[in-house]
Design a protein around this motif. Sequence first.
Motif, mmCIF file in Angstrom:
data_model
loop_
_atom_site.group_PDB
_atom_site.id
_atom_site.type_symbol
_atom_site.label_atom_id
_atom_site.label_comp_id
_atom_site.label_asym_id
_atom_site.label_seq_id
_atom_site.Cartn_x
_atom_site.Cartn_y
_atom_site.Cartn_z
ATOM 1 N N GLY A 211 -4.271 -54.003 -31.523
ATOM 2 C CA GLY A 211 -5.608 -52.987 -31.793
ATOM 3 C C GLY A 211 -6.586 -54.249 -30.950
ATOM 4 N N VAL A 212 -7.355 -53.330 -30.637
ATOM 5 C CA VAL A 212 -8.676 -53.908 -29.649
ATOM 6 C C VAL A 212 -10.042 -53.042 -30.065
ATOM 7 C CG1 VAL A 212 -8.287 -52.798 -27.593
ATOM 8 C CG2 VAL A 212 -9.608 -54.664 -27.587
ATOM 9 N N GLY A 213 -11.007 -53.884 -30.222
ATOM 10 C CA GLY A 213 -12.294 -53.505 -30.462
ATOM 11 C C GLY A 213 -12.644 -53.640 -31.835
ATOM 12 N N PRO A 214 -13.911 -53.177 -32.392
ATOM 13 C CA PRO A 214 -14.554 -53.320 -33.592
ATOM 14 C C PRO A 214 -13.408 -52.580 -34.646
ATOM 15 C CG PRO A 214 -16.226 -52.288 -32.150
ATOM 16 C CD PRO A 214 -14.822 -52.242 -31.337
ATOM 17 N N ALA A 226 -1.414 -57.180 -34.400
ATOM 18 C CA ALA A 226 -2.604 -58.030 -34.145
ATOM 19 C C ALA A 226 -3.732 -57.136 -33.785
ATOM 20 C CB ALA A 226 -2.259 -58.936 -33.187
ATOM 21 N N TRP A 227 -4.909 -58.079 -33.876
ATOM 22 C CA TRP A 227 -6.247 -57.243 -33.813
ATOM 23 C C TRP A 227 -7.155 -58.209 -32.948
ATOM 24 C CZ3 TRP A 227 -6.906 -52.019 -34.965
ATOM 25 C CH2 TRP A 227 -8.279 -51.463 -34.766
ATOM 26 N N VAL A 228 -7.797 -57.730 -31.940
ATOM 27 C CA VAL A 228 -8.706 -58.591 -31.128
ATOM 28 C C VAL A 228 -10.155 -57.926 -30.951
ATOM 29 C CG1 VAL A 228 -6.857 -59.946 -30.106
ATOM 30 C CG2 VAL A 228 -7.609 -57.974 -28.860
ATOM 31 N N MET A 229 -11.057 -58.480 -30.942
ATOM 32 C CA MET A 229 -12.575 -57.870 -30.665
ATOM 33 C C MET A 229 -12.534 -57.454 -29.366
ATOM 34 S SD MET A 229 -13.467 -57.627 -33.585
ATOM 35 C CE MET A 229 -14.918 -57.149 -33.219
ATOM 36 N N ALA A 230 -11.921 -57.835 -28.268
ATOM 37 C CA ALA A 230 -12.235 -57.167 -26.872
ATOM 38 C C ALA A 230 -10.858 -58.143 -26.009
ATOM 39 C CB ALA A 230 -13.492 -57.927 -26.314
ATOM 40 N N LEU A 231 -10.746 -57.533 -24.940
ATOM 41 C CA LEU A 231 -9.557 -58.023 -23.931
ATOM 42 C C LEU A 231 -10.036 -59.186 -23.346
ATOM 43 C CD1 LEU A 231 -8.010 -54.597 -22.748
ATOM 44 C CD2 LEU A 231 -7.125 -56.085 -24.495
ATOM 45 N N ASP A 232 -11.259 -59.419 -23.187
ATOM 46 C CA ASP A 232 -11.865 -60.564 -22.319
ATOM 47 C C ASP A 232 -12.054 -61.850 -23.159
ATOM 48 O OD1 ASP A 232 -14.050 -59.828 -24.091
ATOM 49 O OD2 ASP A 232 -15.329 -59.730 -22.164
ATOM 50 N N CYS A 233 -11.740 -61.787 -24.505
ATOM 51 C CA CYS A 233 -11.709 -63.030 -25.361
ATOM 52 C C CYS A 233 -10.669 -64.224 -24.868
ATOM 53 C CB CYS A 233 -11.537 -62.826 -26.797
ATOM 54 S SG CYS A 233 -9.996 -62.052 -27.276
ATOM 55 N N PRO A 234 -10.901 -65.305 -25.050
ATOM 56 C CA PRO A 234 -10.030 -66.481 -24.299
ATOM 57 C C PRO A 234 -8.542 -66.201 -24.890
ATOM 58 C CG PRO A 234 -12.233 -67.244 -24.900
ATOM 59 C CD PRO A 234 -12.202 -65.675 -25.611
ATOM 60 N N GLU A 235 -8.642 -65.993 -26.158
ATOM 61 C CA GLU A 235 -7.328 -66.109 -26.854
ATOM 62 C C GLU A 235 -6.070 -65.055 -26.005
ATOM 63 O OE1 GLU A 235 -6.502 -64.999 -30.795
ATOM 64 O OE2 GLU A 235 -8.317 -63.695 -30.915
ATOM 65 N N VAL A 236 -6.731 -63.844 -25.715
ATOM 66 C CA VAL A 236 -6.011 -62.757 -25.264
ATOM 67 C C VAL A 236 -5.569 -63.063 -23.873
ATOM 68 C CG1 VAL A 236 -6.220 -60.635 -24.106
ATOM 69 C CG2 VAL A 236 -6.981 -60.832 -26.471
ATOM 70 N N LEU A 237 -6.647 -63.667 -22.904
ATOM 71 C CA LEU A 237 -6.494 -63.945 -21.634
ATOM 72 C C LEU A 237 -5.331 -65.325 -21.560
ATOM 73 C CD1 LEU A 237 -9.971 -63.789 -20.126
ATOM 74 C CD2 LEU A 237 -8.047 -62.256 -19.890
ATOM 75 N N GLY A 238 -5.481 -65.999 -22.351
ATOM 76 C CA GLY A 238 -4.707 -67.103 -22.435
ATOM 77 C C GLY A 238 -3.112 -66.714 -22.852
ATOM 78 N N TRP A 239 -2.869 -65.970 -23.845
ATOM 79 C CA TRP A 239 -1.721 -65.455 -24.144
ATOM 80 C C TRP A 239 -1.171 -64.388 -23.051
ATOM 81 C CZ3 TRP A 239 -0.710 -60.085 -26.946
ATOM 82 C CH2 TRP A 239 0.662 -59.958 -27.318
ATOM 83 N N VAL A 240 -1.903 -63.694 -22.319
ATOM 84 C CA VAL A 240 -1.512 -62.876 -21.168
ATOM 85 C C VAL A 240 -1.158 -63.619 -20.067
ATOM 86 C CG1 VAL A 240 -1.924 -61.407 -19.383
ATOM 87 C CG2 VAL A 240 -2.740 -60.736 -21.718
ATOM 88 N N ARG A 241 -1.545 -64.750 -19.605
ATOM 89 C CA ARG A 241 -1.211 -65.617 -18.664
ATOM 90 C C ARG A 241 0.169 -66.414 -18.842
ATOM 91 N NH1 ARG A 241 -6.966 -67.160 -18.775
ATOM 92 N NH2 ARG A 241 -7.886 -65.806 -16.613
ATOM 93 N N GLY A 242 0.494 -66.518 -20.162
ATOM 94 C CA GLY A 242 1.693 -67.126 -20.276
ATOM 95 C C GLY A 242 2.853 -66.384 -20.418
ATOM 96 N N TRP A 243 2.769 -65.207 -20.340
ATOM 97 C CA TRP A 243 3.929 -64.328 -20.349
ATOM 98 C C TRP A 243 4.911 -64.493 -19.269
ATOM 99 C CZ3 TRP A 243 0.995 -58.974 -21.497
ATOM 100 C CH2 TRP A 243 0.705 -59.000 -22.755
#
Length: 250
Positions: A211-214, A226-243
């Motif tokens: 889930g993403v957003g407020p 899992a839930w993240v506040m936005a797709l541009d947060c560092p944990e999302v980008l780091g996770w995606v780059r590691g796939w």
Amino acid sequence: MTPTLQTLSNWSPEAVVFDCDGTLMDTERHWQNARNRAFREFGLLPPPGFAERAKGVHYVDCGRLMAEETNKPELTAGLTTALLGHFLSLVAEDPLTMPGACEVVRLLSGRLPLAVASNCPLEVVEESLGRAGLRRHFRHVVVPTVPPGNPEEPKPVNDVERSDAVRPKPWPDVYTTAARLCEVLPEAALAVEDSLTGIESAWRAGLRVVGVGPLPDGGNTGYADAWVMALDCPEVLGWVRGWRRSSPPW
């Protein structure tokens, strides 16, 4: 407690299916403005809390809900038509993307099969993604092919066969179909969603869900893994780059 990406840190999807409104495209505010314009057009006031109840709902269901909650069932068709018309005008004027959406899609493009699963009409999704320069990254766009209203069994529309009929979210059909078109098992695919309606749809189809957003009112994250506040947060980008790259690549 809000589920975090830590629960998925050791898992890589074989395909990713994105919702469109509110996930890739910043169109939820357009829907809100379109609802308000449609209400005003018919001299009605939005019921308290209507925006949250309408989030992620197919526009035909939304038009019906607008009529029901204002005790004007005879206005269902008119409100539905006005809602879609106002929305299309707003999207054409202002096709903005959600924070991080372009970066994540471009990071994945060519590495994994990508699809969009939306409750919106096909022309809305195609127009929105095209104007944002994202359409070319998605091999498949899946939208409902049967009328909304939560039918017990999918009913064919025009030349659509029963086995190919796709019901709107929260039915699982758009995600089941997207995973099949991406040629992966549902449990090997990741859904990215911003609404509880969409999250339920993806969960029912067997996909993992971020889930993403407020957070929704009350902090209820539904069936999200899992839930993240936005797709541009560092944990999302780091996770995606590691796939790992899907094999074979396309």
